[in-house]
Every structure is written in structure tokens, then in C-alpha cells.
Design a protein around this motif. Structure first.
Motif, PDB file in Angstrom:
ATOM      1  N   ALA A   1       0.756  -1.194   0.016  1.00 29.42           N
ATOM      2  CA  ALA A   1       0.072  -0.015  -0.021  1.00 29.42           C
ATOM      3  C   ALA A   1       0.897   1.104   0.142  1.00 29.42           C
ATOM      4  CB  ALA A   1      -0.907   0.073   1.311  1.00 29.42           C
ATOM      5  N   THR A   2       0.383   2.280  -0.720  1.00 29.38           N
ATOM      6  CA  THR A   2       1.146   3.609  -0.772  1.00 29.38           C
ATOM      7  C   THR A   2       0.349   4.610  -0.076  1.00 29.38           C
ATOM      8  OG1 THR A   2       2.228   2.804  -2.666  1.00 29.38           O
ATOM      9  CG2 THR A   2       2.304   5.145  -2.097  1.00 29.38           C
ATOM     10  N   ALA A   3       0.707   5.348   0.713  1.00 32.32           N
ATOM     11  CA  ALA A   3       0.146   6.596   1.516  1.00 32.32           C
ATOM     12  C   ALA A   3      -0.388   7.739   0.583  1.00 32.32           C
ATOM     13  CB  ALA A   3       0.744   6.801   2.665  1.00 32.32           C
TER      14      ALA A   3
ATOM     15  N   GLU B   1      -9.236   5.637  -0.302  1.00 32.43           N
ATOM     16  CA  GLU B   1      -9.110   7.099  -0.412  1.00 32.43           C
ATOM     17  C   GLU B   1      -7.871   7.665   0.554  1.00 32.43           C
ATOM     18  OE1 GLU B   1     -12.873   9.067   0.259  1.00 32.43           O
ATOM     19  OE2 GLU B   1     -13.894   7.831  -1.407  1.00 32.43           O
ATOM     20  N   LEU B   2      -7.348   6.782   1.276  1.00 30.81           N
ATOM     21  CA  LEU B   2      -6.355   7.142   2.152  1.00 30.81           C
ATOM     22  C   LEU B   2      -5.139   6.412   1.683  1.00 30.81           C
ATOM     23  CD1 LEU B   2      -8.314   6.616   5.652  1.00 30.81           C
ATOM     24  CD2 LEU B   2      -7.839   8.774   4.199  1.00 30.81           C
ATOM     25  N   VAL B   3      -5.323   5.042   1.356  1.00 30.23           N
ATOM     26  CA  VAL B   3      -3.899   4.561   0.881  1.00 30.23           C
ATOM     27  C   VAL B   3      -4.358   3.768  -0.474  1.00 30.23           C
ATOM     28  CG1 VAL B   3      -2.876   4.213   3.198  1.00 30.23           C
ATOM     29  CG2 VAL B   3      -4.393   2.304   1.865  1.00 30.23           C
ATOM     30  N   THR B   4      -3.495   3.645  -1.151  1.00 32.95           N
ATOM     31  CA  THR B   4      -3.584   2.875  -2.468  1.00 32.95           C
ATOM     32  C   THR B   4      -3.054   1.453  -2.408  1.00 32.95           C
ATOM     33  OG1 THR B   4      -3.886   4.673  -4.058  1.00 32.95           O
ATOM     34  CG2 THR B   4      -3.143   2.872  -5.069  1.00 32.95           C
TER      35      THR B   4
ATOM     36  N   HIS C   1      -7.376   1.714  -6.893  1.00 30.00           N
ATOM     37  CA  HIS C   1      -7.407   3.093  -6.957  1.00 30.00           C
ATOM     38  C   HIS C   1      -8.725   3.365  -6.057  1.00 30.00           C
ATOM     39  CE1 HIS C   1      -4.494   3.299 -10.184  1.00 30.00           C
ATOM     40  NE2 HIS C   1      -5.212   2.314 -10.748  1.00 30.00           N
ATOM     41  N   PRO C   2      -8.937   4.692  -5.760  1.00 35.97           N
ATOM     42  CA  PRO C   2     -10.026   5.255  -4.751  1.00 35.97           C
ATOM     43  C   PRO C   2     -11.478   4.289  -5.521  1.00 35.97           C
ATOM     44  CG  PRO C   2      -8.592   6.906  -4.769  1.00 35.97           C
ATOM     45  CD  PRO C   2      -7.930   6.029  -6.074  1.00 35.97           C
ATOM     46  N   ASP C   3     -11.646   4.698  -6.806  1.00 38.33           N
ATOM     47  CA  ASP C   3     -13.021   4.213  -7.457  1.00 38.33           C
ATOM     48  C   ASP C   3     -12.934   3.386  -8.504  1.00 38.33           C
ATOM     49  OD1 ASP C   3     -12.020   6.150  -9.221  1.00 38.33           O
ATOM     50  OD2 ASP C   3     -13.937   7.384  -9.196  1.00 38.33           O
ATOM     51  N   TYR C   4     -11.708   2.621  -8.810  1.00 37.30           N
ATOM     52  CA  TYR C   4     -11.757   1.656  -9.726  1.00 37.30           C
ATOM     53  C   TYR C   4     -10.486   0.744  -9.541  1.00 37.30           C
ATOM     54  CZ  TYR C   4      -8.199   4.536 -12.306  1.00 37.30           C
ATOM     55  OH  TYR C   4      -7.084   5.421 -12.670  1.00 37.30           O
ATOM     56  N   THR C   5     -10.343  -0.313 -10.243  1.00 34.48           N
ATOM     57  CA  THR C   5      -9.039  -0.990 -10.039  1.00 34.48           C
ATOM     58  C   THR C   5      -8.307  -1.313 -11.338  1.00 34.48           C
ATOM     59  OG1 THR C   5     -10.201  -2.195  -8.228  1.00 34.48           O
ATOM     60  CG2 THR C   5      -8.521  -3.285  -9.545  1.00 34.48           C
TER      61      THR C   5
END
Ligand code: FES
Ligand SMILES: [Fe+2]
Length: 378
Positions: A246-248, A267-270, A284-288
Motif C-alpha cells: 500500500a502507498t500512502a 481514499e487514504l492509501v492505494t 485506486h479510490p473508485d476503480y481497479t
């Protein structure tokens, strides 16, 4: 639902961000032989010992929805034809006619067939691979049993993905402890919104390395996605041969640790995964993003990127997803990450260093290379 592992990675990153401590505390560096990426002999060994025997994610189930939906994928240098039958089963076959080996489906793009008719002499196979027609059949003396069907490979649908291999396999066993993550991520409820396929002039492992390193975000992605992320704030852990990471994101600084558990983690980490050997998932926040790497030669790889989305897609959302895909696929992955992969492949020819150096912030690559070595041999 957030896998507990994502909350745990987010909590560790939260501590790093709060204490402004970029290092992972592992205090290690690693060296990987340059020949691993350049040698045709090594590439042949990987094909034989790794790609011909290890299960791979080859598609998302939503790419093969209707009976007759089909596509070809390269597994260990062998073109496999994937097709959904009238019985809803997805099957895999070697993509070669049983007469004189013409490919039944030449294209890489998704297709739709009622039957597979060979374009050379018209031998025809149904969706289960059974041969159903041979023009001038009596001209073949004694043609029957051993050429009466396409040669099958092994395919399963699991965790929303189609998996295939030349050898029998159990996808849950291959995922091991990651199977629980897959169950909670419920990617089977998503579908493919966009797909791009391109050939990269670089070794497939350079692409995996690129997605395992949070160290480059500030420099390489300065004008694109760096604005969303902290510099060098990634956490990773090996899960069998796979890697969970995960990346911050910068939003992580705005939350309270207590609320992390129920927060919208993406939304906080990817979060991301390297699914051994050749798939990378980025949440990603709203897709992969699903990246499948088809190794073609020591210095050539087909990079297939699909965007998974879930829920209803209104016209407005479609526009948003189309723009997001263009930014990430072309603007970030192709123009930045894959351009550097090609640059490394060229640079290795000029480099006097026999060993590639990975620092503490890139250490996850070491786990990946060790996993490859443990299968292929050192
Ligand atoms: S090669 Fe396919 S019908 Fe002849
Ligand atoms: Fe990158």
C-alpha cells in the motif's frame, strides 16, 4: 469491505506519515543480476519452469459474459483460446487447428463466435472444442479419435477472474492467504470498463519491479500522480510468492487513527498486489487497474491493462472513468512507468554494473525475485 490487511497497512503508513519517517525500518538493500532481465537462456528457463506450470490470471470474468464470447491469451509462449460455452463454463484450448495448426482466432482482442471455423480449409469446432465439421471428410483416411477436438488447457473462474494454466491447478491454493483478500474485495461484482494492450520493449520483471517501488513516485510521476501521494511512503509484505502493498495518499494525514478501521481505506492509501508471477492489481479510490504481463522474449512483454469498475455507470460517470483511464493508462503507466522500463532495458546494455541495486524503499522487489528464483532456480 476492507480486508483487515489493508487497515493494518494503512495503520503502519499512518505512523510513518505522523512521524515523518519514510524508511520502512528494514534497513536492507538487495542486488539482482542484470542477466536476469537480459539473458535469452534465463528467459527460456522461466518459460519452461515458471510460466508453463504456474496458474495465471488471464482475464476478468466480465470479459467473457455471453456464450461464444472468446479471446486469446499467451501462456508460456502458447496461444490459448478462452471461450464461454452455452453451458456457461469457461474453457481454454490451444489456439491451433487440429488439421495443420492454423490459429483459430488470430487476434488478441475479445471476439464472439458461434463456432470456430478454421479459415484455411474450414475445419469447424463447437464452443466445447469438439470438431463438428471437416470438408471432404472421406479424403482423410482413418481420421477420428485423436483429432476429434481442440487440445484443452486448464481454466477456472475464481475471485472474479479467469485463471488458466497448461497444468492442472487450484486457484485458491495458489492464492494461499491472499484468497481471503480476494473474497472480501469481491472483484467478481466489478466489470471491465476499458482495456488497452501494448508491447513494451522491456523484460516482464522490470514492469513488476516498477509497480513494487514507491520510491519513484516523487520524481517520475512529479507532474501526474505525485500530487496525490506522499514521497516514498509505501509498505509491503510477502504473502507466499505474492506481495501485498500500500502507498500512502496525502489524505492519510487528515484522518484520526481511531477512525481508520471504518474509513474508506482506498481514499487514504492505494493498496496493490503482485499476484505471482505476472499480474499486478492497483486499487485506486473508485476503480481497479489489472495489469497482465505476457512475456514474449527476454526484452519484450505484452502489457494488457484493464480497468474494473462497479455499480451503475451513468453517462457522467462514464466520462469520468474514460478520463481516469486515459490519465492512468497513457499519461502515467505508458508515458512514465513503461517508458522507464524501456529505458532501463536499453540502459542495461550500456551499464558497467552487472548487478541492479535495490534500496530499502524498493525491497519488495527482492521478495519477488526470490520467488522467481525459487521456482526457476538460481
Ligand atoms: S489448417 Fe485448419 S482446416 Fe486446415
Ligand atoms: Fe510508477
Amino acid at each position: 469491505m476492507n480486508p483487515a490487511s489493508h487497515v493494518d497497512l494503512a495503520r503502519r503508513l499512518f505512523q510513518h506519515v505522523k512521524t515523518n519517517h519514510a524508511a520502512t525500518g528494514k534497513d536492507r538493500t538487495a542486488l539482482v543480476k542484470k542477466s536476469r532481465y537480459m539473458s535469452p537462456e534465463r528467459f527460456a528457463q522461466e518459460r519452461e519452469h515458471l510460466f508453463a506450470t504456474t496458474p495465471q490470471i488471464v482475464a476478468h470474468a466480465s470479459e467473457l459474459v455471453e456464450p461464444g464470447a472468446c479471446m486469446t491469451v499467451d501462456v508460456a509462449g502458447i496461444s490459448l483460446l478462452l471461450v464461454r460455452g452455452a453451458d456457461d463454463e469457461i474453457r481454454a484450448f490451444r489456439n491451433a487447428c487440429r488439421h495443420r495448426s492454423t490459429e483459430l482466432v488470430p487476434e488478441d482482442a475479445p471476439c464472439r463466435k458461434k463456432a470456430f471455423v478454421c479459415r484455411y480449409h474450414g475445419w469447424t469446432y463447437d464452443l466445447t472444442g469438439r470438431r463438428i465439421h471437416v470438408p471432404h471428410l472421406p479424403s482423410f483416411d482413418g481420421l477420428d479419435a485423436d483429432r476429434d477436438a481442440l487440445v484443452p488447457a486448464h481454466a477456472h473462474v475464481h475471485g472474479g477472474f479467469v485463471w488458466a494454466s497448461l497444468a492442472p491447478f487450484d486457484p485458491a491454493a495458489h492464492l494461499g492467504a491472499l484468497d481471503e483478500d480476494f473474497a472480501l474485495l469481491d472483484l467478481g461484482a466489478s466489470r471491465v470498463h476499458a482495456r488497452a494492450s501494448r508491447e513494451v520493449r522491456g523484460n516482464w520483471k522490470l514492469i513488476v519491479d516498477a509497480f513494487l517501488d514507491g520510491y519513484h513516485i516523487r520524481h517520475l510521476h512529479r507532474d501526474t500522480v505525485y500530487r496525490f501521494f506522499f514521497d516514498a511512503q509505501s509498505e509491503a509484505e510477502a504473502v507466499g510468492p505474492h506481495i501485498r502493498a500500500a502507498t500512502a495518499r496525502r489524505t492519510l494525514a487528515e484522518v484520526n487513527e481511531i477512525t481508520l478501521e471504518n474509513a474508506p481505506i482506498r481514499e487514504l492509501v492505494t493498496p496493490s498486489y503482485s499476484i505471482f508471477p505476472n499480474t499486478v492489481l492497483v486499487l485506486h479510490p473508485d476503480y481497479t487497474s489489472v495489469m497482465r504481463l505476457e512475456p514474449l522474449a527476454a526484452d519484450r512483454t505484452r502489457f494488457v491493462h484493464t480497468m474494473l469498475v462497479s455499480g451503475e455507470v451513468s453517462a457522467e460517470k462514464k466520462d469520468h472513468f474514460d478520463k481516469s483511464f486515459a490519465l492512468i493508462d497513457q499519461g502515467v503507466f505508458a508515458s512514465e512507468d513503461l517508458a522507464v522500463v524501456e529505458s532501463i532495458q536499453r540502459g542495461m546494455q550500456s551499464s558497467a554494473d552487472e548487478l541492479m541495486l535495490f534500496g530499502e524503499l524498493e525491497f519488495a522487489a527482492k521478495w519477488f525475485h526470490d520467488a522467481v528464483d525459487s521456482v526457476v532456480g538460481d
